[in-house]
Design a protein around this motif. Structure first.
Motif, short mmCIF file in Angstrom:
data_model
loop_
_atom_site.label_atom_id
_atom_site.label_comp_id
_atom_site.label_asym_id
_atom_site.label_seq_id
_atom_site.Cartn_x
_atom_site.Cartn_y
_atom_site.Cartn_z
N THR A 1 0.83 -1.20 0.00
CA THR A 1 0.00 0.00 0.00
C THR A 1 0.87 1.26 0.00
OG1 THR A 1 -1.77 1.18 1.19
CG2 THR A 1 -0.14 0.04 2.53
N SER A 2 0.30 2.35 -0.48
CA SER A 2 0.93 3.66 -0.33
C SER A 2 0.20 4.50 0.71
CB SER A 2 0.95 4.40 -1.68
OG SER A 2 1.88 3.78 -2.56
N ASN A 3 -0.79 3.90 1.38
CA ASN A 3 -1.55 4.58 2.41
C ASN A 3 -0.80 4.44 3.74
OD1 ASN A 3 -3.56 4.80 4.64
ND2 ASN A 3 -4.98 5.20 2.96
N GLU A 4 -0.23 5.53 4.22
CA GLU A 4 0.60 5.51 5.43
C GLU A 4 -0.16 5.00 6.64
OE1 GLU A 4 3.83 6.44 5.73
OE2 GLU A 4 4.17 7.21 3.70
N GLU A 5 -1.40 5.47 6.81
CA GLU A 5 -2.18 5.09 7.98
C GLU A 5 -2.51 3.60 7.96
OE1 GLU A 5 -6.34 6.32 10.30
OE2 GLU A 5 -5.81 7.28 8.39
N LEU A 6 -2.91 3.10 6.78
CA LEU A 6 -3.24 1.69 6.68
C LEU A 6 -2.01 0.82 6.93
CD1 LEU A 6 -5.65 0.01 4.20
CD2 LEU A 6 -3.39 -0.99 4.55
N ALA A 7 -0.86 1.26 6.42
CA ALA A 7 0.37 0.50 6.62
C ALA A 7 0.73 0.41 8.10
CB ALA A 7 1.52 1.14 5.83
N GLU A 8 0.64 1.53 8.79
CA GLU A 8 1.01 1.55 10.21
C GLU A 8 0.03 0.71 11.04
OE1 GLU A 8 2.91 2.19 13.76
OE2 GLU A 8 3.61 2.41 11.69
N LYS A 9 -1.26 0.83 10.76
CA LYS A 9 -2.24 0.03 11.49
C LYS A 9 -2.05 -1.47 11.23
CE LYS A 9 -5.96 3.43 12.01
NZ LYS A 9 -7.36 3.80 11.64
N SER A 10 -1.69 -1.81 10.00
CA SER A 10 -1.47 -3.22 9.66
C SER A 10 -0.29 -3.78 10.44
CB SER A 10 -1.22 -3.37 8.16
OG SER A 10 -2.35 -2.99 7.41
N ARG A 11 0.78 -2.99 10.57
CA ARG A 11 1.95 -3.44 11.33
C ARG A 11 1.60 -3.67 12.80
NH1 ARG A 11 4.52 0.80 8.20
NH2 ARG A 11 5.68 -0.15 6.47
N VAL A 12 0.72 -2.85 13.33
CA VAL A 12 0.30 -2.99 14.73
C VAL A 12 -0.60 -4.22 14.89
CG1 VAL A 12 -1.05 -1.94 16.59
CG2 VAL A 12 0.55 -0.54 15.26
N ILE A 13 -1.55 -4.39 13.97
CA ILE A 13 -2.49 -5.51 14.06
C ILE A 13 -1.77 -6.85 14.00
CG2 ILE A 13 -4.40 -6.69 12.86
CD1 ILE A 13 -5.34 -3.83 11.99
N ARG A 14 -0.71 -6.95 13.18
CA ARG A 14 -0.05 -8.25 13.01
C ARG A 14 0.71 -8.70 14.25
NH1 ARG A 14 5.26 -7.15 9.04
NH2 ARG A 14 6.26 -5.63 10.43
N VAL A 15 0.94 -7.81 15.22
CA VAL A 15 1.64 -8.18 16.46
C VAL A 15 0.70 -7.97 17.66
CG1 VAL A 15 4.01 -7.92 15.67
CG2 VAL A 15 2.77 -5.90 16.48
N HIS A 16 -0.47 -8.60 17.59
CA HIS A 16 -1.45 -8.56 18.68
C HIS A 16 -1.99 -7.17 18.97
CE1 HIS A 16 -0.75 -12.77 19.76
NE2 HIS A 16 0.56 -12.54 19.68
N GLY A 17 -1.83 -6.24 18.02
CA GLY A 17 -2.34 -4.89 18.25
C GLY A 17 -1.51 -4.09 19.23
N LYS B 1 1.53 -1.54 20.43
CA LYS B 1 2.49 -0.47 20.13
C LYS B 1 2.46 0.53 21.27
CE LYS B 1 4.00 2.99 16.86
NZ LYS B 1 3.70 3.82 15.70
N PRO B 2 3.56 0.67 22.01
CA PRO B 2 4.77 -0.16 21.96
C PRO B 2 4.48 -1.57 22.49
CG PRO B 2 4.87 1.30 23.84
CD PRO B 2 3.64 1.68 23.06
N LYS B 3 5.51 -2.41 22.49
CA LYS B 3 5.34 -3.80 22.90
C LYS B 3 4.71 -3.88 24.29
CE LYS B 3 7.89 -8.16 22.84
NZ LYS B 3 9.21 -8.81 22.60
N TYR B 4 3.73 -4.78 24.42
CA TYR B 4 2.99 -5.05 25.65
C TYR B 4 1.93 -3.99 25.96
CZ TYR B 4 6.82 -8.35 26.27
OH TYR B 4 7.75 -9.34 26.07
N TYR B 5 1.74 -3.01 25.08
CA TYR B 5 0.68 -2.01 25.25
C TYR B 5 -0.27 -2.13 24.07
CZ TYR B 5 3.48 -0.05 29.00
OH TYR B 5 4.19 0.13 30.18
N HIS B 6 -1.54 -2.48 24.36
CA HIS B 6 -2.48 -2.86 23.31
C HIS B 6 -3.66 -1.89 23.26
CE1 HIS B 6 -0.43 -6.81 23.04
NE2 HIS B 6 -0.18 -6.56 24.31
N HIS B 7 -3.74 -1.18 22.12
CA HIS B 7 -4.82 -0.21 21.94
C HIS B 7 -5.88 -0.71 20.95
CE1 HIS B 7 -2.61 2.84 24.21
NE2 HIS B 7 -1.52 2.41 23.58
N VAL B 8 -5.54 -1.72 20.16
CA VAL B 8 -6.50 -2.33 19.25
C VAL B 8 -6.39 -3.84 19.41
CG1 VAL B 8 -6.41 -0.46 17.58
CG2 VAL B 8 -4.91 -2.43 17.28
N LEU B 9 -7.44 -4.55 18.98
CA LEU B 9 -7.44 -6.00 19.05
C LEU B 9 -6.80 -6.56 17.77
CD1 LEU B 9 -8.32 -8.36 20.85
CD2 LEU B 9 -10.47 -8.42 19.57
N GLY B 10 -5.59 -7.02 17.90
CA GLY B 10 -4.91 -7.63 16.77
C GLY B 10 -4.70 -9.10 17.00
#
Length: 378
Positions: free
Chosen positions: A207-223, A225-234
């Motif tokens: 993707t070239s969508n910055e927001e979608l790329a960043e959210k995808s990276r967060v979702i793939r590691v249990h949501g 960011k930073p590690k052990y802090y979860h703001h979305v359900l991934g």
């Protein structure tokens, strides 16, 4: 009495051992490097593959994930698709397309296919849009992209997300545009049988969508960011470092492999058109498209009988797909009926994929063609 030894020729649908012979030394050296480094999760090989495939796709970001199915689901979730939304797609596709929509809580909305390409009929999309429609998933089936320019016009007009299911179409192009260039995002699968296949599961979002790329990276590691802090359900869906290492070796030959597939497709088409055009319809590459022939799929009269005859003569073939998504039991609650999508349902009884891979020998193709001609002469 002496027993006769069968000399029947054998033509596999796909023979990955042939490809391995070409790159065995480099693959083993690369795997050894990964194991020696002891870095197995999201290491330098994943980063390199993400960068290279993003550049290859003419987009800004690549996000490696666990498989192609997760790639679609994560991209939809990152784009904000949720319960109560509707996502328009084709019923003539692998289950993962519809399954990913349902897993977000959204409702799959199916429209018919273009009978020439087997891809979603862009003209049918607009008629299916409601005030609940959030996204469109065009599937680039068998290695040819859907009509992305028309789909982009529709999405712009109605402010919709496009997630391209390009599991079968890495390297393909539609009037010069690759998967991910016109859509909000595109997703690839690295399942071993794909044009760029790993030695296990793997997938990627581009993707070239910055927001979608960043959210995808967060979702793939249990949501997190930073590690052990979860703001979305991934959830846990990371491309494995060993698989990325193998893919980096193979990626260097992807364009060559695509060209070899196209050569073999042209050979099939030329001979089948010449010999059995009354019985078989060969694939059509639409003007301006670059078809990478993940599958070489014909329409065949008496398809099932032809498939059986090929099998009797040692030739593999596959039916992609025998039951469309709108008639799958798991989607029965959506209320679709038989004969609702006539082009799709006709394809399920006519489409037949023949052996296709870069190392397929011409003599094997000639044998396949010979047996198809023989069948119809009977």
């Amino acid at each position: 009495m002496k027993s006769e030894t069968s000399t029947m020729k054998r033509v596999k649908m796909l023979d990955l051992s042939e490809q391995y012979k070409e790159m065995r030394k480099e693959v083993l050296e690369t795997i050894d490097e990964v194991i020696s480094s002891s870095q197995f999760i999201l290491g330098k090989n994943v980063k390199k593959l993400e960068k290279d495939i993003a550049e290859f796709s003419n987009v800004s970001h690549g996000i490696g994930v666990g498989n192609g199915s997760d790639a679609i689901h994560i991209a939809l979730q990152a784009a904000g698709v949720k319960e109560g939304d509707e996502v328009i797609t084709t019923p003539f596709t692998f289950f993962a397309t519809g399954g990913a929509i349902a897993r977000t809580g959204a409702t799959p909305v199916f429209v018919d296919i273009d009978p020439i390409t087997f891809n979603i009929d862009a003209k049918a999309i607009e008629q299916a849009i409601t005030d609940k429609t959030k996204a469109i998933i065009p599937v680039h089936l068998y290695g040819q992209m859907a009509d992305m320019h028309q789909i982009k016009e529709i999405s712009d007009k109605h402010h919709l997300v496009i997630v391209e299911d390009a599991a079968q179409a890495i390297g393909a192009a539609c009037q010069g545009k690759k998967p991910g260039e016109l859509g909000t995002a595109a997703t690839y699968s690295f399942f071993p049988t794909k044009n760029l296949g790993a030695y296990g599961d793997g997938g990627m979002i581009v993707t070239s969508n910055e927001e979608l790329a960043e959210k995808s990276r967060v979702i793939r590691v249990h949501g997190s960011k930073p590690k052990y802090y979860h703001h979305v359900l991934g959830y846990n869906s990371r491309l494995d470092e060993l698989q990325a290492a193998v893919l980096n070796v193979k990626f260097k030959k992807l364009q060559e492999f695509s060209e070899r597939r196209r050569e073999k497709a042209n050979f099939y088409s030329e001979k089948l058109t010449e010999l059995v055009s009354d019985h078989v319809t060969v694939p059509v590459e639409k003007d301006g498209n670059y078809h990478v022939y993940h599958q070489y799929t014909i329409r065949a009269k008496s398809r099932d009988e032809l498939k059986d005859y090929l099998k009797e003569n040692g030739i593999d073939s596959m039916i992609y797909y025998p039951m469309p998504l709108h008639l799958q039991p798991v989607f029965e609650h959506l209320g679709y009926k038989i004969d609702e999508f006539q082009h799709t349902e006709k394809a399920t009884v006519e489409a037949l994929s023949l052996p296709m891979y870069p190392e397929l020998k011409q003599e094997d193709q000639e044998y396949v063609i010979e047996k198809i001609v023989e069948f119809y002469k009977k």
